[in-house]
Motif scaffolding. Structure first.
Motif, mmCIF file in Angstrom:
data_model
loop_
_atom_site.group_PDB
_atom_site.id
_atom_site.type_symbol
_atom_site.label_atom_id
_atom_site.label_comp_id
_atom_site.label_asym_id
_atom_site.label_seq_id
_atom_site.Cartn_x
_atom_site.Cartn_y
_atom_site.Cartn_z
ATOM 1 N N ALA A 175 13.123 37.408 26.458
ATOM 2 C CA ALA A 175 12.794 36.166 27.271
ATOM 3 C C ALA A 175 13.260 36.465 28.743
ATOM 4 C CB ALA A 175 13.149 35.098 26.501
ATOM 5 N N SER A 197 9.006 42.051 19.098
ATOM 6 C CA SER A 197 10.129 41.566 19.895
ATOM 7 C C SER A 197 10.532 40.293 19.519
ATOM 8 C CB SER A 197 10.083 41.825 21.326
ATOM 9 O OG SER A 197 9.710 43.131 21.870
ATOM 10 N N VAL A 221 9.015 37.172 20.591
ATOM 11 C CA VAL A 221 8.951 36.561 21.900
ATOM 12 C C VAL A 221 7.550 36.206 22.129
ATOM 13 C CG1 VAL A 221 11.083 37.521 22.762
ATOM 14 C CG2 VAL A 221 8.794 38.573 23.216
ATOM 15 N N ILE A 274 7.941 37.634 30.173
ATOM 16 C CA ILE A 274 8.076 37.240 28.737
ATOM 17 C C ILE A 274 8.975 35.932 28.722
ATOM 18 C CG2 ILE A 274 9.355 38.036 26.796
ATOM 19 C CD1 ILE A 274 7.193 39.927 27.615
ATOM 20 N N GLU A 275 8.619 35.286 27.665
ATOM 21 C CA GLU A 275 9.216 33.821 27.286
ATOM 22 C C GLU A 275 9.524 33.817 25.731
ATOM 23 O OE1 GLU A 275 6.304 31.520 30.457
ATOM 24 O OE2 GLU A 275 5.857 31.390 28.483
ATOM 25 N N ALA A 276 10.474 32.993 25.650
ATOM 26 C CA ALA A 276 10.997 32.760 24.224
ATOM 27 C C ALA A 276 9.992 32.099 23.231
ATOM 28 C CB ALA A 276 12.225 31.706 24.337
#
Length: 332
Positions: A154, A230, A232, A305-307
């Protein structure tokens, strides 16, 4: 012409890096000390992956290119490949340009043909490619320096190489669902039939990119492999993505040829692009651009990219778009 005459005439070459190549029951490879083998296989079936009217030289190029693209996504240096080829007949007027196109790309990347198989049957091309990547060299590098799908975090930036959507444009022209000016069609057709594997970029991104995949079935679908591996999610800038179609920048392209929604769909779900989608820490932006320059390959930052799991396509104001996109799946 018999099977072994065919192999000898079109596919047997002197061994360079391999210990033993075509002619025995097995080939022999000896990876350099401190490296690991990267291995990938791809199959191309007539009517599914290519049209019967394709130039055999371009088909030979593409058959190897799609495999080299997998090595690129891993950051691997190409070494060698095997070819399993089913042919309706031993047609020399087809075999000569096919082998020429394939082996020209192999020579350009120092990747030698070391074995395989031939048989009579519907046209089917299956290649297994071998590359090498350095082993991990320190406590923070793990067991390998290869680019994997599982390293995105993230906060990382999201990038794509080159252009997207043009191969799908050509396919739609062949399907009769779309008409293009001739210059645009020929440009798009070249992207569909003779893609450029981003091998140099993949190697340049080792130690910089946190995760990578090649774009074969559409950006969203192949990005999804990274996100799942990943653990994510990601957001994509719709404007940045829609600008990735090379045909739209062509001087013969009318401004109103495609709507924004059409361009976005082509870029996100078109497929057959064989570009790289990758993530990298925001602090590595200069390093990413330097790697792209070293590889003579343009890259575009298209999101982050985000959580939170899933992919969100957003407009310039950060608002979520409702449009749905489906990447290619052989069994849907």
């Amino acid at each position: 012409m018999g099977e072994f005459d065919l192999i000898a005439r079109y596919f047997t070459r002197p061994v360079r890096e391999a210990v033993l190549g075509v002619g025995d029951d097995c080939a022999l490879l000896a990876p350099k000390p401190g490296t690991q083998l990267a291995i990938s296989s791809d199959m191309l079936v007539e009517g599914r992956h290519f049209l019967s009217t394709v130039d055999p030289a371009r088909l030979g190029h593409k058959a190897l290119a799609v495999n080299l693209s997998d090595l690129a996504a891993c950051g691997a240096k190409p070494l060698a490949f095997t070819l399993a080829l089913a042919l309706p007949s031993a047609d020399e007027t087809w075999l000569e340009p096919f082998s020429r196109g394939m082996l020209a790309l192999a020579d350009a990347h120092g990747c030698e043909l070391i074995g395989g198989d031939t048989t009579r049957g519907p046209l089917n091309i299956c290649i297994t490619v071998f590359g090498e990547v350095p082993k991990g060299s320190g406590p923070s590098s793990g067991i390998t320096q290869a680019l994997l799908r599982s390293g995105a975090l993230a906060g990382d930036d999201l990038y794509v190489s080159g252009t997207l959507g043009d191969a799908r444009l050509a396919l739609e022209v062949f399907r009769g669902t779309l008409s293009l000016p001739e210059a645009l069609f020929q440009q798009a057709r070249l992207r569909m039939e003779q893609p450029t594997p981003r091998v140099a970029l993949g190697q340049a991104l080792r130690g910089i990119a946190s995760a990578a995949a090649d774009v074969s079935d559409g950006l969203l679908g192949d990005l999804g492999h990274i996100l799942r591996a990943s653990g994510v999610g990601a957001s994509i800038d719709a404007t940045a993505a829609s600008d990735l179609i090379a045909a739209c920048a062509h001087p013969d392209c009318p401004e109103d040829l495609f709507s924004f929604e059409q361009k976005l769909s082509l870029a996100l779900a078109g497929g057959d692009d064989y570009e790289l989608v990758f993530s990298a820490p925001a602090a590595a932006r200069d390093a990413v651009l330097a790697a792209a320059a070293l590889a003579h390959t343009p890259v575009t930052r298209i999101g982050r990219i985000e959580a939170v799991a899933g992919v969100r396509v957003v407009d310039a104001q950060g608002q979520l778009l409702a449009q749905q996109f489906d990447s290619f799946d052989h069994f849907k």
